[in-house]
Design a protein around this motif. Structure first.
Motif, mmCIF file in Angstrom:
data_model
loop_
_atom_site.group_PDB
_atom_site.id
_atom_site.type_symbol
_atom_site.label_atom_id
_atom_site.label_comp_id
_atom_site.label_asym_id
_atom_site.label_seq_id
_atom_site.Cartn_x
_atom_site.Cartn_y
_atom_site.Cartn_z
ATOM 1 N N LEU A 1 1.895 6.846 -6.467
ATOM 2 C CA LEU A 1 0.807 7.608 -7.096
ATOM 3 C C LEU A 1 1.288 9.080 -6.803
ATOM 4 O O LEU A 1 0.979 9.860 -7.599
ATOM 5 N N HIS A 2 2.266 9.389 -5.929
ATOM 6 C CA HIS A 2 2.808 10.664 -5.460
ATOM 7 C C HIS A 2 3.778 10.919 -6.596
ATOM 8 O O HIS A 2 3.760 12.271 -7.011
ATOM 9 N N ALA A 3 4.473 10.005 -7.343
ATOM 10 C CA ALA A 3 5.685 10.264 -8.031
ATOM 11 C C ALA A 3 4.912 10.361 -9.571
ATOM 12 O O ALA A 3 5.649 10.762 -10.622
ATOM 13 N N PHE A 4 3.694 9.746 -9.798
ATOM 14 C CA PHE A 4 3.013 9.712 -11.103
ATOM 15 C C PHE A 4 4.024 8.829 -11.969
ATOM 16 O O PHE A 4 4.211 9.018 -13.224
ATOM 17 N N ALA A 5 4.815 7.662 -11.332
ATOM 18 C CA ALA A 5 5.565 6.952 -12.168
ATOM 19 C C ALA A 5 5.533 5.412 -11.351
ATOM 20 O O ALA A 5 5.245 5.307 -10.220
ATOM 21 N N LEU A 6 5.692 4.199 -12.059
ATOM 22 C CA LEU A 6 5.770 3.062 -11.694
ATOM 23 C C LEU A 6 7.197 2.844 -11.073
ATOM 24 O O LEU A 6 8.152 2.904 -11.900
ATOM 25 N N LEU A 7 7.268 2.874 -9.631
ATOM 26 C CA LEU A 7 8.909 2.888 -9.063
ATOM 27 C C LEU A 7 9.291 1.602 -8.694
ATOM 28 O O LEU A 7 8.364 0.752 -8.699
ATOM 29 N N SER A 8 10.545 1.315 -8.564
ATOM 30 C CA SER A 8 10.749 0.051 -8.219
ATOM 31 C C SER A 8 10.366 -0.713 -6.746
ATOM 32 O O SER A 8 10.236 0.199 -5.879
ATOM 33 N N PRO A 9 9.817 -1.616 -6.879
ATOM 34 C CA PRO A 9 9.237 -2.131 -5.490
ATOM 35 C C PRO A 9 10.180 -2.541 -4.454
ATOM 36 O O PRO A 9 9.868 -3.143 -3.405
ATOM 37 N N ALA A 10 11.546 -2.506 -4.814
ATOM 38 C CA ALA A 10 12.522 -3.200 -3.994
ATOM 39 C C ALA A 10 12.591 -2.575 -2.440
ATOM 40 O O ALA A 10 12.461 -3.256 -1.575
ATOM 41 N N PRO A 11 12.296 -1.436 -2.315
ATOM 42 C CA PRO A 11 12.189 -0.637 -0.821
ATOM 43 C C PRO A 11 11.218 -1.186 -0.150
ATOM 44 O O PRO A 11 11.200 -1.627 0.996
ATOM 45 N N GLY A 12 10.111 -1.332 -1.010
ATOM 46 C CA GLY A 12 8.843 -1.758 -0.265
ATOM 47 C C GLY A 12 9.061 -3.376 -0.039
ATOM 48 O O GLY A 12 8.509 -3.681 1.402
ATOM 49 N N LEU A 13 9.666 -4.203 -0.590
ATOM 50 C CA LEU A 13 9.836 -5.492 -0.266
ATOM 51 C C LEU A 13 10.957 -5.624 0.902
ATOM 52 O O LEU A 13 10.633 -6.256 1.730
ATOM 53 N N PHE B 1 0.775 -1.394 -0.220
ATOM 54 C CA PHE B 1 -0.108 0.007 -0.040
ATOM 55 C C PHE B 1 0.701 1.268 0.072
ATOM 56 O O PHE B 1 0.741 2.362 -0.651
ATOM 57 N N GLN B 2 1.947 0.957 0.839
ATOM 58 C CA GLN B 2 2.887 2.289 0.865
ATOM 59 C C GLN B 2 3.596 2.592 -0.568
ATOM 60 O O GLN B 2 3.536 3.652 -0.969
ATOM 61 N N TRP B 3 4.032 1.497 -1.039
ATOM 62 C CA TRP B 3 4.541 1.407 -2.436
ATOM 63 C C TRP B 3 3.708 2.032 -3.291
ATOM 64 O O TRP B 3 4.008 3.171 -4.267
ATOM 65 N N ALA B 4 2.555 1.767 -3.319
ATOM 66 C CA ALA B 4 1.338 2.059 -4.275
ATOM 67 C C ALA B 4 1.159 3.629 -4.179
ATOM 68 O O ALA B 4 1.148 4.450 -5.025
#
Lengths: 188, 310
Positions: A146-158, A139-142
């Protein structure tokens, strides 16, 4: 096996006198989990340069809320969770509201299922917690995306989810000991 | 105060209300992020002294560790320094011997001593409105003696030439500007070339002899032509691609701060008049005197004896 009032020698008919000092002691013991979260939030926001500081902040708060919400709900009321979440929000720099909402949701689940969770073993609790922690990190990654308006790497969330799941056993050991001793209002 | 029923309703409603607040915070973060960030910064601001106190032991510990490592490395460092010192002393002796020999040889050859150049030092200000894309303005103060064509150097090498002179400032055309063409000599292959700026950080080398290509890594120096003295360090040759030699300048052209402008004498490299050839008259570098009066130089007057072609 809800742990409230489970210490046998305190079930005597003679209650100790309610002095101010005792009340204060009881309050501090009951507030120990919340104070722990706030202390961790402030300490881990200092610029120590430890890798994974922000993730650790989130992970420790999640573990604490989860454990105390089902093992002794009186020590972790909803309002305390909210205040702790707000403090965490103040001292972190992620997307606003994500940690607070995650904490409240995990609190709601733990509080609602507290009888069932108390009957379950440690591993089952850990598994459910792992699922929720992963969900919160997702949820935090999503929200960050959304804030960045871009699909960021999910690595920090994982990484955050893995850290949260990984520190749960050691924190549980600390909390189980604390529930019997320094965070037990009945021992005041 | 409240009935049991009311209290139960409150207890049940607390969590949903708090979750609603949290959702509101999420939405606020999405719509008005600066508000949240401002609050966070204020909180961090308040705790800044505490942070400093918290981090202090860590910083102290790191300092101690660095000191400790330094202390354990002391013996090795000492022997390294002793070796280096021995080598330096050797080179010092060599340099002294060479300087003496050089002096003796110059003496026996009747070498004409080079004039000591005059220089001014100034702070660089960026040039926004000039005609060049790579040029800087230099604040040299009033009453300066800088002329057009003077050479600008920093501590490591050639920067450019003075193209315009104002009452307080001079404009220096950098060697990497598109308009800059500087005659150079290659130190190892002894070839001549023209260093032409192309608005990149590395000026190109052009017009080098086709049987003497520049060698990768060799030193590039000025050639000594038209007010530019010979032997000023510029940089080293580097091939960006086959047959595309460029000069990697020694001077850091991107971060200029203090620059010195040297006056090597305007007529240093001017050849004597050759009979039968029409002499090309150079435009006067001195500003015209007030009132439109200007004194043309008489041939031969400005030419000191023995300072002919270098």
């Amino acid at each position: 096996m809800v742990a409230e009032n489970s210490t046998p020698h305190l079930h005597s008919a003679v209650e100790p006198k309610q002095t101010l000092r005792r009340r204060l002691d009881m309050f501090v013991r009951a507030a120990m989990p919340s104070l722990f979260i706030i202390l961790v939030a402030v300490l881990l926001s200092a610029p120590f340069g430890i890798p994974g500081q922000a993730e650790l902040q989130f992970g420790i708060a999640m573990c604490t809320v989860w454990f105390w919400a089902f093992s002794r709900p009186r020590s972790m009321p909803a309002l305390a969770v909210f205040v702790c979440g707000l403090v965490l929000e103040l001292f972190s720099f992620g997307p606003p509201g994500a940690i607070l909402l995650s904490l409240l949701v995990i609190y709601g689940v733990a509080h609602h299922w507290r009888y069932g969770l108390s009957r379950l073993g440690f591993v089952a609790c850990w598994l459910i917690f792992s699922f929720l922690a992963a969900l919160a990190s997702f949820f935090q990654w999503a929200l960050v995306c959304l804030h960045a308006f871009a699909l960021l790497s999910p690595a920090p969330g994982l990484f955050q989810a893995a850290l949260t799941i990984g520190i749960y056993p050691s924190l549980t050991a600390l909390f189980v000991w604390g529930r019997r001793t320094f965070a037990n209002p009945d021992q005041a | 105060m409240f009935s049991i029923h009311t209290r139960q309703v409150f207890a049940r409603a607390t969590l949903p209300i708090l979750i609603l607040f949290a959702v509101a915070l999420v939405l606020l973060g999405l719509v008005r992020r600066p508000v949240v960030d401002g609050a966070r910064l204020q909180a961090t601001d308040i705790l800044a002294p505490a942070y400093q106190a918290l981090v202090l032991p860590q910083a102290k510990l790191r300092d101690w560790l660095v000191d400790l490592r330094g202390a354990t490395d002391l013996a090795r460092e000492n022997s390294r320094l002793r070796d280096e010192n021995r080598a330096l002393r050797h080179w010092y002796d060599v340099a002294v011997a060479l300087a003496a020999e050089n002096g003796r040889l110059k003496n026996s050859l009747h070498w004409i001593p080079e004039s000591i150049p005059q220089y001014v030092t100034g702070r660089v200000t960026r040039d926004d409105g000039g005609p060049y894309s790579r040029a800087v303005l230099l604040d040299v103060g009033s009453g300066h003696q800088v002329h057009m064509g003077d050479v600008a150097l920093d501590s490591s090498g050639l920067l450019g030439r003075v193209t315009e002179v104002g009452p307080h400032t001079v404009r220096v055309l950098l060697i990497n500007d598109d308009a800059s063409r500087i005659p150079v000599t290659l130190a190892a292959s002894h070839g001549d070339a023209i260093m032409a700026g192309d608005d990149t950080d590395t000026p190109r080398l052009i017009y080098y002899p086709q049987d003497h290509h520049p060698i990768e890594g060799e030193r590039v120096e000025t050639r000594g032509q038209s007010a530019m003295p010979a032997g000023l360090p510029i940089g080293t040759v580097h091939y960006l691609a086959p047959n595309r030699p460029v000069v990697m300048p020694d001077a850091d052209l991107r971060r200029l701060d203090i620059v010195r402008v040297f006056d090597y004498g305007d007529d240093g490299g001017q050849a004597p008049d050759a009979p039968g050839r029409v002499k090309i008259r150079r435009p006067p570098s001195e500003p015209a005197l007030p009132g439109g009066l200007s004194f043309p130089k008489l041939p031969g007057m400005s030419e000191p004896l023995g300072k002919g072609g270098q």
